[in-house]
Design a protein around this motif. Sequence first.
Motif, mmCIF file in Angstrom:
data_model
loop_
_atom_site.group_PDB
_atom_site.id
_atom_site.type_symbol
_atom_site.label_atom_id
_atom_site.label_comp_id
_atom_site.label_asym_id
_atom_site.label_seq_id
_atom_site.Cartn_x
_atom_site.Cartn_y
_atom_site.Cartn_z
ATOM 1 N N LEU A 24 0.807 -1.213 0.000
ATOM 2 C CA LEU A 24 0.000 0.000 0.000
ATOM 3 C C LEU A 24 0.843 1.268 0.000
ATOM 4 O O LEU A 24 1.836 1.375 0.719
ATOM 5 C CB LEU A 24 -0.932 0.010 1.213
ATOM 6 N N VAL A 25 0.421 2.229 -0.815
ATOM 7 C CA VAL A 25 1.064 3.542 -0.879
ATOM 8 C C VAL A 25 -0.028 4.617 -0.861
ATOM 9 O O VAL A 25 -1.203 4.323 -1.071
ATOM 10 C CB VAL A 25 1.949 3.702 -2.147
ATOM 11 N N ASN A 26 0.366 5.861 -0.634
ATOM 12 C CA ASN A 26 -0.603 6.955 -0.671
ATOM 13 C C ASN A 26 -0.691 7.529 -2.094
ATOM 14 O O ASN A 26 -0.045 7.028 -3.015
ATOM 15 C CB ASN A 26 -0.272 8.026 0.370
ATOM 16 N N ALA A 27 -1.444 8.588 -2.275
ATOM 17 C CA ALA A 27 -1.640 9.181 -3.604
ATOM 18 C C ALA A 27 -0.351 9.762 -4.180
ATOM 19 O O ALA A 27 -0.275 10.008 -5.370
ATOM 20 C CB ALA A 27 -2.723 10.256 -3.549
ATOM 21 N N HIS A 28 0.649 9.965 -3.345
ATOM 22 C CA HIS A 28 1.933 10.482 -3.819
ATOM 23 C C HIS A 28 2.967 9.368 -3.969
ATOM 24 O O HIS A 28 4.157 9.631 -4.067
ATOM 25 C CB HIS A 28 2.443 11.573 -2.884
ATOM 26 N N ASN A 48 -9.823 6.023 -2.687
ATOM 27 C CA ASN A 48 -9.023 4.935 -3.249
ATOM 28 C C ASN A 48 -7.923 4.491 -2.307
ATOM 29 O O ASN A 48 -7.436 5.271 -1.502
ATOM 30 C CB ASN A 48 -8.369 5.373 -4.572
ATOM 31 N N ILE A 49 -7.529 3.247 -2.445
ATOM 32 C CA ILE A 49 -6.372 2.687 -1.765
ATOM 33 C C ILE A 49 -5.391 2.323 -2.869
ATOM 34 O O ILE A 49 -5.707 1.507 -3.734
ATOM 35 C CB ILE A 49 -6.754 1.438 -0.953
ATOM 36 N N PHE A 50 -4.230 2.938 -2.866
ATOM 37 C CA PHE A 50 -3.266 2.734 -3.938
ATOM 38 C C PHE A 50 -2.281 1.631 -3.589
ATOM 39 O O PHE A 50 -1.936 1.440 -2.430
ATOM 40 C CB PHE A 50 -2.526 4.039 -4.234
ATOM 41 N N ILE A 89 -1.867 4.213 -18.738
ATOM 42 C CA ILE A 89 -1.869 5.034 -19.943
ATOM 43 C C ILE A 89 -2.062 6.514 -19.630
ATOM 44 O O ILE A 89 -1.316 7.366 -20.104
ATOM 45 C CB ILE A 89 -2.970 4.563 -20.916
ATOM 46 N N SER A 90 -3.080 6.850 -18.854
ATOM 47 C CA SER A 90 -3.504 8.240 -18.668
ATOM 48 C C SER A 90 -2.536 9.105 -17.870
ATOM 49 O O SER A 90 -2.382 10.281 -18.156
ATOM 50 C CB SER A 90 -4.880 8.293 -18.003
ATOM 51 N N GLY A 91 -1.930 8.561 -16.826
ATOM 52 C CA GLY A 91 -1.019 9.352 -16.005
ATOM 53 C C GLY A 91 -1.710 10.477 -15.257
ATOM 54 O O GLY A 91 -1.204 11.597 -15.212
ATOM 55 N N LEU A 101 -0.647 9.991 -9.953
ATOM 56 C CA LEU A 101 -1.224 8.995 -9.061
ATOM 57 C C LEU A 101 -0.646 7.621 -9.373
ATOM 58 O O LEU A 101 -0.337 7.313 -10.527
ATOM 59 C CB LEU A 101 -2.741 8.939 -9.244
ATOM 60 N N PRO A 102 -0.501 6.771 -8.349
ATOM 61 C CA PRO A 102 -0.095 5.394 -8.623
ATOM 62 C C PRO A 102 -1.126 4.742 -9.547
ATOM 63 O O PRO A 102 -2.329 4.972 -9.397
ATOM 64 C CB PRO A 102 -0.101 4.740 -7.239
#
Length: 118
Positions: A24-28, A48-50, A89-91, A101-102
């Motif tokens: 698990l990671v955060n949005a950064h 979301n959970i990244f 794809i989108s980034g 975002l991850p």
Amino acid sequence: MTANIVVKCRNCRRNIIEDCENHLVNAHNLPRNKDHEVNCLSITEETNIFLNEENLPLWISNKIQEVNWSKGRLNCTECDARIGGFDFISGHKCECLENPLPPVHFIKSKVDLIKVKQ
């Protein structure tokens, strides 16, 4: 006693990831713990959970490889409920516009994070 975090499908209660501390990671894209808190008021972080794309469970890696590292949905392996997705794809960027975002995530309303004592 140490506690382990398990991700469960909210629909069928099946364990999606047994030991998710390294996943698990955060949005950064930083590990989710107090040492790496980010002062970002991202709504994306609340919904979301990244997951760390370099340390994914095998079933998620296989799903991503099936679609050639593009874009898709993650479904529970037991009940087939949609629990997340991935987008290489989108980034998309975080709302603070600092970091992309991850690409792999679970939807918070579709899974539960459970602390299990060992």
